[in-house]
Design a protein around this motif. Structure first.
Motif, PDB file in Angstrom:
ATOM      1  N   SER A 156     -54.725  13.754 -31.874  1.00 37.36           N
ATOM      2  CA  SER A 156     -54.287  12.641 -31.843  1.00 37.36           C
ATOM      3  C   SER A 156     -54.130  12.059 -30.265  1.00 37.36           C
ATOM      4  N   GLY A 157     -53.715  13.120 -29.593  1.00 34.36           N
ATOM      5  CA  GLY A 157     -53.467  12.760 -28.172  1.00 34.36           C
ATOM      6  C   GLY A 157     -54.884  12.801 -27.309  1.00 34.36           C
ATOM      7  N   GLU A 158     -55.892  13.655 -27.868  1.00 31.50           N
ATOM      8  CA  GLU A 158     -56.874  14.267 -26.745  1.00 31.50           C
ATOM      9  C   GLU A 158     -58.121  13.334 -27.466  1.00 31.50           C
ATOM     10  N   ASP A 159     -58.467  13.241 -28.709  1.00 32.43           N
ATOM     11  CA  ASP A 159     -59.701  13.094 -29.342  1.00 32.43           C
ATOM     12  C   ASP A 159     -59.591  12.608 -30.788  1.00 32.43           C
TER      13      ASP A 159
ATOM     14  N   ALA B 233     -48.847  17.977 -24.771  1.00 29.09           N
ATOM     15  CA  ALA B 233     -48.744  17.072 -23.488  1.00 29.09           C
ATOM     16  C   ALA B 233     -49.233  17.721 -22.280  1.00 29.09           C
ATOM     17  N   ILE B 234     -48.895  19.014 -22.116  1.00 28.58           N
ATOM     18  CA  ILE B 234     -49.032  19.837 -20.888  1.00 28.58           C
ATOM     19  C   ILE B 234     -50.722  19.931 -20.820  1.00 28.58           C
ATOM     20  N   VAL B 235     -51.216  19.941 -21.704  1.00 31.91           N
ATOM     21  CA  VAL B 235     -52.558  20.455 -21.719  1.00 31.91           C
ATOM     22  C   VAL B 235     -53.549  19.227 -20.867  1.00 31.91           C
TER      23      VAL B 235
ATOM     24  N   ASN C 294     -43.202  14.903 -19.050  1.00 34.47           N
ATOM     25  CA  ASN C 294     -43.661  15.620 -20.010  1.00 34.47           C
ATOM     26  C   ASN C 294     -43.154  14.538 -21.402  1.00 34.47           C
ATOM     27  N   ARG C 295     -41.960  14.017 -21.261  1.00 35.96           N
ATOM     28  CA  ARG C 295     -41.327  13.211 -22.695  1.00 35.96           C
ATOM     29  C   ARG C 295     -42.180  12.209 -22.430  1.00 35.96           C
ATOM     30  N   ALA C 296     -42.584  11.324 -21.557  1.00 30.37           N
ATOM     31  CA  ALA C 296     -43.308  10.284 -21.758  1.00 30.37           C
ATOM     32  C   ALA C 296     -44.774  10.702 -22.631  1.00 30.37           C
ATOM     33  N   ARG C 297     -45.329  11.526 -21.868  1.00 30.05           N
ATOM     34  CA  ARG C 297     -46.743  12.101 -22.722  1.00 30.05           C
ATOM     35  C   ARG C 297     -46.373  12.330 -23.971  1.00 30.05           C
ATOM     36  N   ARG C 298     -45.362  13.174 -24.321  1.00 27.78           N
ATOM     37  CA  ARG C 298     -45.129  13.638 -25.679  1.00 27.78           C
ATOM     38  C   ARG C 298     -44.878  12.455 -26.705  1.00 27.78           C
ATOM     39  N   ASP C 299     -44.111  11.466 -26.087  1.00 29.67           N
ATOM     40  CA  ASP C 299     -44.013  10.325 -26.965  1.00 29.67           C
ATOM     41  C   ASP C 299     -45.141   9.394 -27.436  1.00 29.67           C
ATOM     42  N   TYR C 300     -46.027   9.470 -26.462  1.00 28.09           N
ATOM     43  CA  TYR C 300     -47.172   8.785 -26.364  1.00 28.09           C
ATOM     44  C   TYR C 300     -47.971   9.463 -27.469  1.00 28.09           C
ATOM     45  N   ILE C 301     -48.174  10.974 -27.604  1.00 22.37           N
ATOM     46  CA  ILE C 301     -48.791  11.720 -28.699  1.00 22.37           C
ATOM     47  C   ILE C 301     -48.156  11.556 -29.759  1.00 22.37           C
TER      48      ILE C 301
ATOM     49  N   GLN D 244     -40.272  11.002 -39.164  1.00 22.96           N
ATOM     50  CA  GLN D 244     -40.645  12.276 -38.656  1.00 22.96           C
ATOM     51  C   GLN D 244     -41.005  11.724 -37.074  1.00 22.96           C
ATOM     52  N   HIS D 245     -41.567  10.690 -36.912  1.00 25.65           N
ATOM     53  CA  HIS D 245     -41.901  10.217 -35.530  1.00 25.65           C
ATOM     54  C   HIS D 245     -40.649   9.757 -34.676  1.00 25.65           C
ATOM     55  N   ASP D 246     -39.452   9.087 -35.396  1.00 21.54           N
ATOM     56  CA  ASP D 246     -38.444   8.761 -34.620  1.00 21.54           C
ATOM     57  C   ASP D 246     -37.507   9.858 -34.448  1.00 21.54           C
ATOM     58  N   GLU D 247     -37.403  10.660 -35.372  1.00 22.91           N
ATOM     59  CA  GLU D 247     -36.858  12.034 -35.119  1.00 22.91           C
ATOM     60  C   GLU D 247     -37.160  12.913 -34.011  1.00 22.91           C
ATOM     61  N   ALA D 248     -38.474  12.966 -33.894  1.00 23.24           N
ATOM     62  CA  ALA D 248     -39.114  13.706 -32.925  1.00 23.24           C
ATOM     63  C   ALA D 248     -38.917  12.956 -31.631  1.00 23.24           C
ATOM     64  N   VAL D 249     -39.153  11.710 -31.364  1.00 17.46           N
ATOM     65  CA  VAL D 249     -38.988  10.831 -30.290  1.00 17.46           C
ATOM     66  C   VAL D 249     -37.341  11.164 -29.868  1.00 17.46           C
ATOM     67  N   ALA D 250     -36.450  11.223 -30.651  1.00 21.09           N
ATOM     68  CA  ALA D 250     -34.905  11.351 -30.504  1.00 21.09           C
ATOM     69  C   ALA D 250     -34.676  12.541 -29.775  1.00 21.09           C
ATOM     70  N   THR D 251     -35.496  13.598 -30.197  1.00 19.17           N
ATOM     71  CA  THR D 251     -35.286  15.182 -29.859  1.00 19.17           C
ATOM     72  C   THR D 251     -35.335  15.112 -28.203  1.00 19.17           C
ATOM     73  N   PRO D 252     -34.412  15.750 -27.650  1.00 22.50           N
ATOM     74  CA  PRO D 252     -34.529  16.171 -26.264  1.00 22.50           C
ATOM     75  C   PRO D 252     -35.601  17.270 -25.927  1.00 22.50           C
ATOM     76  N   VAL D 253     -36.120  17.041 -24.595  1.00 18.97           N
ATOM     77  CA  VAL D 253     -37.151  18.138 -24.122  1.00 18.97           C
ATOM     78  C   VAL D 253     -36.279  19.262 -23.814  1.00 18.97           C
ATOM     79  N   GLU D 254     -36.164  20.414 -24.551  1.00 26.56           N
ATOM     80  CA  GLU D 254     -35.483  21.561 -24.075  1.00 26.56           C
ATOM     81  C   GLU D 254     -36.228  22.854 -24.324  1.00 26.56           C
ATOM     82  N   PRO D 255     -36.899  22.798 -23.108  1.00 28.08           N
ATOM     83  CA  PRO D 255     -37.761  24.187 -23.533  1.00 28.08           C
ATOM     84  C   PRO D 255     -36.955  25.412 -23.124  1.00 28.08           C
ATOM     85  N   GLN D 256     -37.006  26.697 -23.713  1.00 26.58           N
ATOM     86  CA  GLN D 256     -36.265  27.950 -23.786  1.00 26.58           C
ATOM     87  C   GLN D 256     -37.384  28.847 -23.118  1.00 26.58           C
ATOM     88  N   ILE D 257     -37.500  28.717 -21.885  1.00 23.79           N
ATOM     89  CA  ILE D 257     -38.404  29.729 -21.113  1.00 23.79           C
ATOM     90  C   ILE D 257     -38.058  31.219 -21.477  1.00 23.79           C
TER      91      ILE D 257
END
Length: 702
Positions: free
Chosen positions: A93-96, A227-229, A254-261, A275-288
């Motif tokens: 969806s995001g790339e092709d 989004a990172i790719v 990252n969030r802007a690109r994520r939400d675009y995808i 699913q879309h709305d719940e994912a968009v509402a989810t904070p970007v919280e990596p656990q490195i």
């Protein structure tokens, strides 16, 4: 610009339309464009991906324990069913978005990119997933070039912003999709794509950014990673960008690109509105989750890990030269299963920690334990009293740290070895018995300043008339007529020098070599009279190998540390094998057993003997160097050989005058060795030694 228009012409021909408008812009003939395109190869050689390699210990139940990982690219290849559907849908969806509709080139996307390039002054993307995969494969191939200069040149060529590069990728993408299915190409893309820094492939990205697997990624996580790719630098998740953009969300880009995808996934029916709305509402919280890398992550097993990595770098089994071997290891996705026994390793770690500090004021102190399995050469334990670091800034300023492995040779860990003192006498004992002398034979053992001439069939007679060489005995013994057995049990220096007077110094050296003995710095063994009482600097591991050979009825097996290596494709690779050689006859070994068991039960090693439980038959020999600088305890059961030593890494120190928290430094070896061998005895047991030597070995003579 004409080149990009030519690319558009090719795309237009491929979709049987949309050619005329762009041709009019360029004046290029379609036939010429197609001829140019057809001149590129359509075959892409896909080489194995660079993957991280792992070094493991193995528990008794067969389960692996990771010691360390090594990689140039942190990647773990996974199969189709090991990747969440959210990831696949987010990638497409995001790339092709028309990925499953075109034949490798998204003509509409390319034409749009060309048009935007013509109308603006920025070069647009428009690459299909197949084209991106082609580009990544070509970049991956560059990393296998021999030199940095060749890698750079290759990389510049395959990433250049040029029509030629785009056309070549288009041609190769078409050929790729003729040979592989859409799912295969998509999976290849997900496994090869860069996710920032040294993180490559969706599995490693899931591990690193979210401490999960590619199969376990949520919708929001999947979109965030894909989004990172698109731009690994811009959309990275390693650190928040709130400090530069002033937004409340630390990962705004990252969030802007994520939400675009996510919006694209909704548009193409891959997810529901909820699913879309719940994912968009989810904070970007990596656990490195930093992956282990290098031997410093192996804790108390770091020096054993370092030994294994040196074997991988130096053994010709793994490649024709050191650079190739290490490159193969760091990129080959090897799983290396070692000989390390975690029970013995833990016992050695605890014993050293309880008895010898990492540093001591005024004394460059080192403490080591090496254990080897009798009959196989498998290295079971390797520990020292320092923390491991390869950082010169750390090792230069903190005596608790070092990169040098005191247990091994210089070319295996940087150590020049240590004098073993009286432990080295076992090789003169072996030569004594080989030459038909008896344990009850007496020699001139009186201390003296003039020892006369010693025979040496290799270097010629060695004269000690004028050197005023007058070695003393540790306890001041002055006896003039000790037997070989008494000299062994009580470790009489002058008794052994008297034995050497009746032998060939070259023969003693050759017998030591037959037991695998060699100088740690790689130079030839010294074979002077003084060498009889242990002046050659040797590695503790070498002494452990030699005592294992004595315990093994005179058959010495070279050390090995790798039991198995499994390649990235699941096949086993060849590994170095132990070479076992008959160092002395079983009869000579039996006579040595007789004497060296008495060392344990009534000689200089009784403290270690009585400290060991459960007690099985044991042989042993102590060693103390001049000035009590280095102290050793060497010994073995019929199953395990162990060497424990406390040494002066540099400088001089009288260990009998130094008292540690656990007691006198000179006796620390007798607290460490029994602790390790008690675990070994409980786990491996021990049989009776062959202790009935031929009658000539005990006949009273002299």
């Amino acid at each position: 610009m004409l080149g990009f228009v030519a690319a558009a012409v090719v795309c237009g021909v491929l979709v049987a339309g949309a050619v005329t408008p762009v041709v009019a812009l360029s004046g290029l003939a379609v036939s010429n464009s197609i001829a140019y395109f057809e001149g590129f190869p359509d075959y892409l050689a896909i080489t194995p991906l660079s993957q991280k390699s792992n070094i493991y210990a193995v528990k008794d139940d067969g389960s692996p324990v990771l010691l360390a990982s090594f990689y140039d690219q942190n990647r773990i290849e996974v199969g189709w069913d090991q990747v969440a559907q959210f990831v696949k849908d987010a990638a497409i969806s995001g790339e092709d978005p028309r990925y499953y509709e075109h034949n490798g080139i998204d003509a509409q996307g390319t034409l749009r990119a060309v048009a935007m390039t013509v109308l603006g002054d920025q070069i647009q993307g428009g690459s299909s997933i197949a084209q991106q995969y082609v580009k990544n494969v070509r970049v991956q191939a560059c990393e296998r070039e021999a030199t940095q200069a060749e890698q750079t040149t290759c990389y510049d060529n395959v990433t250049a912003t040029s029509a030629s590069r785009k056309l070549k990728e288009m041609r190769l993408a078409l050929g790729l999709e003729k040979r592989y299915t859409k799912d295969q190409v998509l999976l290849g893309y997900l496994n090869i794509a860069g996710f920032g820094g040294t993180v490559y492939g969706i599995e490693a990205a899931a591990n690193y950014y979210y401490n999960t697997t590619a199969a376990g990624l949520t919708l929001a996580q999947s979109a965030s990673l894909m989004a990172i790719v698109n731009n690994p630098v811009k959309f990275q998740l390693d650190q928040p960008d709130s400090f530069t953009n002033g937004t409340a969300n630390g990962y705004a880009a990252n969030r802007a690109r994520r939400d675009y995808i996510l919006g694209q996934m909704l548009r193409y029916g891959k997810i529901t509105q909820q699913q879309h709305d719940e994912a968009v509402a989810t904070p970007v919280e990596p656990q490195i989750h930093e992956p282990s890398t290098g031997c410093q992550t192996a804790g108390s097993s770091a020096y054993f890990c370092d030994y294994v990595s040196n074997l991988l770098r130096t053994d010709p089994t793994f490649g024709p030269d050191a650079a190739t071997r290490m490159l193969n290891f760091r990129r080959g996705g090897y799983n290396v299963y070692t000989s390390l026994d975690l029970d013995l390793q833990d016992a050695a770690t605890n014993a050293i920690a309880a008895n010898v500090p990492q540093s001591y004021p005024g004394w460059d102190v080192g403490a080591v334990v090496s254990s080897v399995q009798v009959g196989t050469g498998r290295v079971l334990a390797m520990v020292q009293n320092k923390q491991y670091s390869q950082d010169p800034a750390v090792t230069a300023n903190n005596p608790d740290y070092t990169a040098i492995n005191y247990n091994t040779d210089y070319d295996q860990g940087g150590s020049g070895g240590f004098q073993p003192g009286s432990g080295y006498k076992v090789f003169t004992l072996a030569e004594w018995l080989k030459e038909g002398h008896s344990l009850n034979e007496r020699v001139d053992s009186k201390p003296k300043a003039n020892w006369g001439t010693f025979q040496d069939s290799c270097l010629g007679p060695q004269n000690y008339n004028s050197e005023h060489w007058s070695p003393k005995n540790d306890a001041g013994e002055t006896g003039a007529n000790y037997t070989a057995l008494q000299s062994t049990v009580q470790s009489i220096n002058t008794g052994y020098i008297g034995m050497a007077k009746k032998l060939d110094l070259c023969g003693i050296r050759k017998t030591a070599e037959a037991f695998g003995m060699h100088r740690a710095d790689g130079t030839p063994l010294v074979q002077s009279a003084s060498a009889v009482i242990g002046i050659n600097e040797v590695a503790p591991l070498s002494m452990a190998v030699a005592f294992a050979g004595i315990a093994n009825n005179g058959t010495t097996c070279s050390p090995i540390a790798i039991d198995k290596i499994v390649n990235a494709d699941g096949t086993e690779m060849p590994v170095p094998k132990s070479t076992c050689t008959q160092s002395v006859s079983p009869d000579v070994a039996a006579a040595m057993h007789y004497a060296l068991q008495m060392v344990m039960t009534s000689g200089t090693a009784t403290t270690s003997w009585f400290g060991t439980s459960p007690r099985v038959p044991l042989i042993g020999k102590t060693g103390t160097t001049d000035g009590n600088k280095d102290t050793w305890m060497n010994g073995a059961s019929t199953k395990v050989a162990t060497v424990a030593a406390v040494v002066s890494v540099s400088g001089e120190a009288n260990q009998r005058a130094i008292y540690l928290d656990s007691g006198q430094a000179a006796t620390a070896r007798h607290r460490i060795w029994p602790a390790v061998m008690s675990v070994a005895n409980a786990k491996y047991g021990g049989d009776a030694f062959t202790t009935l030597p031929p009658s000539t070995a005990l006949r009273p003579t002299g």
